[in-house]
Write a protein that holds these residues in place. Structure first.
Motif, PDB file in Angstrom:
ATOM      1  N   TYR A  69      -5.834   4.032   6.702  1.00  0.00           N
ATOM      2  CA  TYR A  69      -5.874   3.536   5.331  1.00  0.00           C
ATOM      3  C   TYR A  69      -5.897   2.016   5.313  1.00  0.00           C
ATOM      4  O   TYR A  69      -5.196   1.370   6.085  1.00  0.00           O
ATOM      5  CB  TYR A  69      -4.643   4.007   4.555  1.00  0.00           C
ATOM      6  CG  TYR A  69      -4.689   5.478   4.186  1.00  0.00           C
ATOM      7  CD1 TYR A  69      -5.379   5.904   3.059  1.00  0.00           C
ATOM      8  CD2 TYR A  69      -4.043   6.427   4.971  1.00  0.00           C
ATOM      9  CE1 TYR A  69      -5.425   7.254   2.722  1.00  0.00           C
ATOM     10  CE2 TYR A  69      -4.079   7.773   4.642  1.00  0.00           C
ATOM     11  CZ  TYR A  69      -4.778   8.182   3.517  1.00  0.00           C
ATOM     12  OH  TYR A  69      -4.828   9.506   3.189  1.00  0.00           O
ATOM     13  N   GLY A  70      -6.687   1.477   4.418  1.00  0.00           N
ATOM     14  CA  GLY A  70      -6.672   0.042   4.184  1.00  0.00           C
ATOM     15  C   GLY A  70      -6.123  -0.204   2.794  1.00  0.00           C
ATOM     16  O   GLY A  70      -6.566   0.427   1.826  1.00  0.00           O
ATOM     17  N   THR A  71      -5.149  -1.084   2.686  1.00  0.00           N
ATOM     18  CA  THR A  71      -4.563  -1.345   1.372  1.00  0.00           C
ATOM     19  C   THR A  71      -5.461  -2.285   0.574  1.00  0.00           C
ATOM     20  O   THR A  71      -6.211  -3.078   1.166  1.00  0.00           O
ATOM     21  CB  THR A  71      -3.178  -2.010   1.503  1.00  0.00           C
ATOM     22  OG1 THR A  71      -3.357  -3.286   2.123  1.00  0.00           O
ATOM     23  CG2 THR A  71      -2.226  -1.164   2.324  1.00  0.00           C
ATOM     24  N   PRO A  72      -5.394  -2.240  -0.748  1.00  0.00           N
ATOM     25  CA  PRO A  72      -6.121  -3.246  -1.532  1.00  0.00           C
ATOM     26  C   PRO A  72      -5.502  -4.615  -1.266  1.00  0.00           C
ATOM     27  O   PRO A  72      -4.282  -4.734  -1.141  1.00  0.00           O
ATOM     28  CB  PRO A  72      -5.910  -2.799  -2.983  1.00  0.00           C
ATOM     29  CG  PRO A  72      -4.744  -1.879  -2.956  1.00  0.00           C
ATOM     30  CD  PRO A  72      -4.659  -1.286  -1.589  1.00  0.00           C
ATOM     31  N   GLY A  73      -6.346  -5.625  -1.195  1.00  0.00           N
ATOM     32  CA  GLY A  73      -5.855  -6.941  -0.810  1.00  0.00           C
ATOM     33  C   GLY A  73      -5.087  -7.662  -1.898  1.00  0.00           C
ATOM     34  O   GLY A  73      -4.140  -8.396  -1.626  1.00  0.00           O
ATOM     35  N   GLN A  74      -5.521  -7.435  -3.144  1.00  0.00           N
ATOM     36  CA  GLN A  74      -4.905  -8.222  -4.208  1.00  0.00           C
ATOM     37  C   GLN A  74      -3.473  -7.754  -4.484  1.00  0.00           C
ATOM     38  O   GLN A  74      -3.202  -6.555  -4.530  1.00  0.00           O
ATOM     39  CB  GLN A  74      -5.737  -8.127  -5.477  1.00  0.00           C
ATOM     40  CG  GLN A  74      -7.030  -8.879  -5.339  1.00  0.00           C
ATOM     41  CD  GLN A  74      -8.157  -8.167  -6.056  1.00  0.00           C
ATOM     42  OE1 GLN A  74      -8.350  -6.964  -5.888  1.00  0.00           O
ATOM     43  NE2 GLN A  74      -8.865  -8.899  -6.868  1.00  0.00           N
ATOM     44  N   GLU A  75      -2.627  -8.718  -4.724  1.00  0.00           N
ATOM     45  CA  GLU A  75      -1.202  -8.426  -4.883  1.00  0.00           C
ATOM     46  C   GLU A  75      -0.930  -7.551  -6.105  1.00  0.00           C
ATOM     47  O   GLU A  75       0.039  -6.802  -6.132  1.00  0.00           O
ATOM     48  CB  GLU A  75      -0.453  -9.751  -4.999  1.00  0.00           C
ATOM     49  CG  GLU A  75       0.797  -9.777  -4.164  1.00  0.00           C
ATOM     50  CD  GLU A  75       1.539 -11.072  -4.343  1.00  0.00           C
ATOM     51  OE1 GLU A  75       0.883 -12.136  -4.318  1.00  0.00           O
ATOM     52  OE2 GLU A  75       2.768 -11.011  -4.517  1.00  0.00           O
ATOM     53  N   ARG A  76      -1.805  -7.658  -7.118  1.00  0.00           N
ATOM     54  CA  ARG A  76      -1.508  -6.900  -8.335  1.00  0.00           C
ATOM     55  C   ARG A  76      -1.694  -5.385  -8.122  1.00  0.00           C
ATOM     56  O   ARG A  76      -1.297  -4.590  -8.942  1.00  0.00           O
ATOM     57  CB  ARG A  76      -2.348  -7.391  -9.502  1.00  0.00           C
ATOM     58  CG  ARG A  76      -3.830  -7.146  -9.406  1.00  0.00           C
ATOM     59  CD  ARG A  76      -4.483  -7.541 -10.739  1.00  0.00           C
ATOM     60  NE  ARG A  76      -5.892  -7.229 -10.779  1.00  0.00           N
ATOM     61  CZ  ARG A  76      -6.849  -8.006 -10.312  1.00  0.00           C
ATOM     62  NH1 ARG A  76      -6.527  -9.150  -9.736  1.00  0.00           N
ATOM     63  NH2 ARG A  76      -8.106  -7.650 -10.397  1.00  0.00           N
ATOM     64  N   PHE A  77      -2.312  -5.030  -6.995  1.00  0.00           N
ATOM     65  CA  PHE A  77      -2.427  -3.598  -6.685  1.00  0.00           C
ATOM     66  C   PHE A  77      -1.343  -3.163  -5.692  1.00  0.00           C
ATOM     67  O   PHE A  77      -1.492  -2.146  -5.017  1.00  0.00           O
ATOM     68  CB  PHE A  77      -3.803  -3.290  -6.089  1.00  0.00           C
ATOM     69  CG  PHE A  77      -4.938  -3.538  -7.041  1.00  0.00           C
ATOM     70  CD1 PHE A  77      -5.008  -2.857  -8.256  1.00  0.00           C
ATOM     71  CD2 PHE A  77      -5.936  -4.441  -6.723  1.00  0.00           C
ATOM     72  CE1 PHE A  77      -6.059  -3.085  -9.132  1.00  0.00           C
ATOM     73  CE2 PHE A  77      -6.981  -4.674  -7.601  1.00  0.00           C
ATOM     74  CZ  PHE A  77      -7.045  -3.999  -8.815  1.00  0.00           C
TER      75      PHE A  77
END
Lengths: 179, 330
Positions: A69-77
């Motif tokens: 899994y790759g997490t979304p990069g933006q902090e708001r996610f």
């Protein structure tokens, strides 16, 4: 209560650091992405960005799946981050050497995943270090020492499968001998 | 220990773990200068290593009589007569000590064949200019950094020197990365190492590109690390790593990742690291040298309480993932 063996490796890091690319290097399928057109400051780095996750897998000899899994990069996610590491066996943290403040990025991810890292294992990969004159490795290494975290740290090219395999090898070694 | 002694072993009835321990003990004896080999044929000077707790071992013991040197490995209630007895659980150190004693008893005449393996290049200081024994670029770098010296290294026919500044751990050269890779593969007899003073060093290195020694070290260790034991080699000494070394992903040996993962957790002797990982002792020595140059080795007092030498069980999933990725996992 059903006990399930952790069978998931999670790649995390800031926007455009190379998470999707790294997963593609070792996944049996082209990673499934939840990319949308970028509309915010992400546009400065790339046109599309991951909003939920990237997903790939490796099928082992006996048919078992290891999920990547790759997490979304933006902090708001970041609400997705905790969901994605559930049942994870280890974390790959990627840091972009060309970012404004790579050390701050490192802190963000190590702080957020501190409990998970404590229970499992983690490695840190620095990407694009060939594009900066500053020795970002030393900065990151120094920060890890300040945090008293002995994590494997490598400068990698996320496009090179051999580099990603070295990261995975170190992660597996950490998992194997962390008991 | 008789350096240069030769020992023929004939193991009988040893299980897999016993064979692994024997293999490590043989490595230890080898680097200490004793030549050890396992053989199927028995002769008067062959040492039969017999695990009498196995059927095969008991059978062999009863048939063999007193024709050979016999070392018996047995549990507590052993009534077998032999030239040597090792109580279970079998330990590398116990086996090594006993075999070492036997090697002294049976072949003292072989002293003249002494194998000078168990030492690193000596301290620099000779007056003929060529101050480091020419062992390989790997050892030249290890020695330059560990002695804090300033060296000019000429590799083969290449006129461009490598200038090693030990105190700052930097290497200055006109050569590109490919040339450095080639230099790492230059064999010992083609290396010329010259010690310089600070002034001469700065004069000759002027305008050269600088690399961190670690960077070149990884290339060099690919081909030039020959498994030499450290100076003042002591099998009882323990060390650990206070951090992960700065590995170069393009050149790191896969064994080093496993060794680092283990050594950053707690201290080990050379033999216990080799035994627990199944990695040859000579590779553990190379790893130790490299980690020392990277500045992450810490020596610790051996623990009073003997820690179990049980090899840790690698989780099955980890092994299978490694296999899937084509990684050689130890």
């Amino acid at each position: 209560m059903l006990s399930v063996e952790p069978d998931k490796v999670v790649f995390t890091g800031p926007v455009a650091v190379g998470k999707s690319t790294a997963i593609a290097c070792i996944s049996d399928i082209p990673p499934i992405s939840t990319d949308v057109d970028a509309t915010d400051e992400t546009l400065l780095r790339k046109n599309r960005t991951t909003v939920a996750m990237d997903y790939g897998f490796m099928m082992l000899e006996d048919g078992q799946y290891v999920h990547l899994y790759g997490t979304p990069g933006q902090e708001r996610f970041n609400f997705m981050w905790d969901i994605l590491v559930e049942g994870g066996m280890g974390l790959v943290v990627l840091i972009d050497a060309t970012a404004k403040n790579p050390v701050q990025d490192l802190d963000l991810y190590l702080d957020h995943f501190s409990e998970f890292i404590h229970k499992t294992a983690a490695v840190v990969g620095i990407t694009r270090s060939d594009l900066v004159t500053r020795d970002v490795f030393l900065d990151i290494h120094h920060r890890l020492q300040q945090r008293r975290q002995k994590l494997p740290l490598f400068e990698i090219d996320a496009r090179d499968p051999q580099d990603v395999k070295v990261l995975m090898h170190a992660l597996l070694a950490e998992v194997a001998y962390s008991h | 220990m008789i350096v240069g002694a030769r020992l023929n072993l004939h193991p009988v009835g040893l299980n897999d773990e016993g064979r692994r321990i024997l293999s490590v003990a043989m490595n230890v004896l080898e680097v200490s200068g004793c030549s050890v080999c396992c053989c199927d044929q028995l002769s008067h000077d062959t040492v039969a290593l017999i695990d009498v707790d196995s059927e095969e071992g008991r059978d062999f013991y009863e048939r063999s009589g007193n024709l050979h040197i016999r070392v018996v490995i047995a549990g507590d209630n052993c009534t077998y007569r032999a030239d040597g007895l090792i109580r279970k659980p079998l330990r590398v150190q116990a086996l090594r000590n006993l075999l070492s004693d036997i090697s002294e008893r049976i072949r003292p005449q072989d002293l003249h064949e002494a194998k000078q393996a168990a030492s690193l290049p000596a301290e620099p200081g000779s007056s003929d200019g060529n101050v480091l024994p020419n062992v390989s670029l790997f050892y030249a770098l290890v020695n330059a950094v560990s002695t804090g010296g300033l060296y000019k290294i000429l590799c083969g026919d290449n006129p461009d020197p490598l200038m090693v500044h030990g105190p700052t751990r930097h290497l200055y050269t006109n050569q590109g990365k490919q040339a450095l890779c080639n230099a790492a593969q230059v064999r010992s007899e083609q290396l010329n190492v010259i010690q310089l003073d600070e002034f001469e060093f700065m004069r000759q290195a002027q305008g050269f590109t600088s690399y961190r020694v670690e960077k070149v070290l990884w290339m060099a260790c690919e081909s030039g690390a020959l498994g030499y034991a450290p100076v003042n080699f002591d099998m009882q000494s323990e060390f650990c790593l206070n951090d992960w070394p700065r590995f170069d992903v393009k050149h790191v040996r896969p064994e080093y990742l496993t060794l680092t993962a283990m050594a950053t957790r707690r201290s080990h002797t050379f033999a216990s690291l080799a035994y627990k990982t199944g990695i040859p002792l000579t590779t553990v020595f190379d790893f130790y040298h490299t980690a020392t140059v990277c500045g992450v080795v810490e020596h610790v007092q051996p623990m009073a309480v003997t820690v179990s030498e049980q090899a840790p069980a690698i989780p099955s999933l980890v092994s299978r993932i490694a296999k899937k990725l084509g990684l050689k996992f130890f």
